[in-house]
Design a protein around this motif. Structure first.
Motif, PDB file in Angstrom:
ATOM      1  N   UNK B  78       0.833  -1.207   0.000  1.00 58.63           N
ATOM      2  CA  UNK B  78       0.000   0.000   0.000  1.00 58.63           C
ATOM      3  C   UNK B  78       0.867   1.257   0.000  1.00 58.63           C
ATOM      4  N   UNK B  79       1.822   1.228   0.888  1.00 54.53           N
ATOM      5  CA  UNK B  79       2.670   2.404   1.067  1.00 54.53           C
ATOM      6  C   UNK B  79       3.530   2.640  -0.170  1.00 54.53           C
ATOM      7  N   UNK B  80       4.058   1.550  -0.698  1.00 56.90           N
ATOM      8  CA  UNK B  80       4.890   1.680  -1.895  1.00 56.90           C
ATOM      9  C   UNK B  80       4.067   2.188  -3.076  1.00 56.90           C
ATOM     10  N   UNK B  81       2.838   1.782  -3.123  1.00 55.77           N
ATOM     11  CA  UNK B  81       1.996   2.245  -4.214  1.00 55.77           C
ATOM     12  C   UNK B  81       1.684   3.736  -4.052  1.00 55.77           C
ATOM     13  N   UNK B  82       1.349   4.118  -2.835  1.00 55.40           N
ATOM     14  CA  UNK B  82       1.064   5.538  -2.584  1.00 55.40           C
ATOM     15  C   UNK B  82       2.234   6.426  -2.965  1.00 55.40           C
ATOM     16  N   UNK B  83       3.427   5.918  -2.690  1.00 48.74           N
ATOM     17  CA  UNK B  83       4.612   6.736  -2.996  1.00 48.74           C
ATOM     18  C   UNK B  83       5.100   6.505  -4.420  1.00 48.74           C
ATOM     19  N   UNK B  84       4.305   5.794  -5.201  1.00 49.01           N
ATOM     20  CA  UNK B  84       4.622   5.576  -6.615  1.00 49.01           C
ATOM     21  C   UNK B  84       5.908   4.801  -6.869  1.00 49.01           C
ATOM     22  N   UNK B  85       6.254   3.906  -5.965  1.00 47.60           N
ATOM     23  CA  UNK B  85       7.382   3.037  -6.265  1.00 47.60           C
ATOM     24  C   UNK B  85       6.909   1.788  -6.987  1.00 47.60           C
ATOM     25  N   UNK B  86       5.677   1.425  -6.735  1.00 47.16           N
ATOM     26  CA  UNK B  86       5.113   0.285  -7.443  1.00 47.16           C
ATOM     27  C   UNK B  86       3.744   0.665  -7.987  1.00 47.16           C
ATOM     28  N   UNK B  87       3.224  -0.175  -8.829  1.00 46.28           N
ATOM     29  CA  UNK B  87       1.911   0.088  -9.409  1.00 46.28           C
ATOM     30  C   UNK B  87       1.044  -1.145  -9.236  1.00 46.28           C
ATOM     31  N   UNK B  88      -0.218  -0.875  -8.959  1.00 41.50           N
ATOM     32  CA  UNK B  88      -1.166  -1.973  -8.832  1.00 41.50           C
ATOM     33  C   UNK B  88      -1.877  -2.147 -10.157  1.00 41.50           C
ATOM     34  N   UNK B  89      -1.972  -3.360 -10.619  1.00 40.76           N
ATOM     35  CA  UNK B  89      -2.624  -3.638 -11.889  1.00 40.76           C
ATOM     36  C   UNK B  89      -3.855  -4.500 -11.688  1.00 40.76           C
TER      37      UNK B  89
END
Lengths: 160, 160
Positions: B78-89
């Motif tokens: 969740x946190x990594x996605x919020x900070x745009x390090x990863x993307x959820x597909x």
DNA sequence: ATACATGCAAACATTTTGCTTTGGC
DNA sequence: GCCAAAGCAAAATGTTTGCATGTAT
């Protein structure tokens, strides 16, 4: 709680809805479906909706006069998807979205990451031509594609 | 039972993995993350994986040496996605998929509707240029897109 | 009359949260 | 020592199935 709002715009204007519905029902009949109220309602809702709908959207829809059970709607959606009358989309919500497959109509979507709003894009999709090429080189058959753009809509920018 | 097989190819060869990992960790550190084993493991797994992974894929991954709890992995994602390090597909499986966002790397996917196999497409994506245009006309900001092709892979054609 | 379709309830799978404890800083 | 992160367990959400009943054909 910013995500996953469902925006129930009143269905868009689709003058040929009646006709499309009749055709869809006819198609179902020829595929061996029985003509039930639930089937008619689900088809009608999907045809009149101008955006993809979730199972919950449909089974709680006011136009579902029959008040069909969620399991019934679910099974209808499964069957309709298998027979390629509708398509299931993954739009990042936890739930799956369904949309009618209409001849000559292909839609791409623009989705707000904050409020979940889904907008149909009125663009000339440049990907269509890629499909044949990919099908050829990969050996995959019955190819179709989904193209979605995600971002932050103007309203969410304002309230952020 | 034809769907949702997870194909765990051994991670592809990524010579610069060590480096990418170090960079990602550094990035996290600068964003206020604490340097924990779980964080390092999750980043490492995502970087070495050459395909999108689900929460289950990650939290049951053999390289998760720390044996971090699923909830921990979830919160990291969740946190990594919020900070745009990863993307959820959204790849149509019931589960969400996650993939590392790497500079200059954009992937489109080819997915088998029968067995669930996910292949990274090596195509020049013609959609990139549309993004600016759509952003301008819609007012959406921070735009990105997902493009997926679905169909039936050769093996599933054979066994069908 | 026969199968297909439905309703209701329960099982599943996955995500998400609460709360206490651990450990990075 | 403080606060973020982890672990464990439970709740929440959405999907899927089982089974008895109803209904289109």
């Amino acid at each position: 709680m910013s995500k996953h709002h469902h925006h129930h715009h009143a269905g868009c204007i689709r003058p040929e809805a009646e006709q499309l519905l009749a055709q869809a029902i006819e198609r179902c009949r020829s595929l061996g479906f029985r003509r039930t109220k639930a089937l008619e309602d689900v088809l009608s809702i999907l045809i009149r909706a101008c955006q993809p709908l979730t199972l919950a959207d449909i089974s709680e829809h006011q136009d579902l006069g029959s008040g069909a059970d969620k399991a019934t709607v679910y099974r209808l959606l499964m069957k309709l998807e298998q027979r390629s009358l509708i398509r299931r989309l993954g739009l990042h919500d936890r739930a799956a979205y369904y949309t009618m497959i209409l001849p000559g109509e292909h839609s791409d979507y623009l989705i707000c990451n904050d409020c979940g709003r889904i907008e149909k894009l009125d663009i000339h999709c440049p990907v269509q031509s890629l499909e044949k090429q990919i099908s050829k080189s990969s050996g995959y058959k019955r190819l179709y594609h989904e193209l979605e753009f995600f971002g932050q809509c103007p309203e969410c920018q304002a309230s952020a």
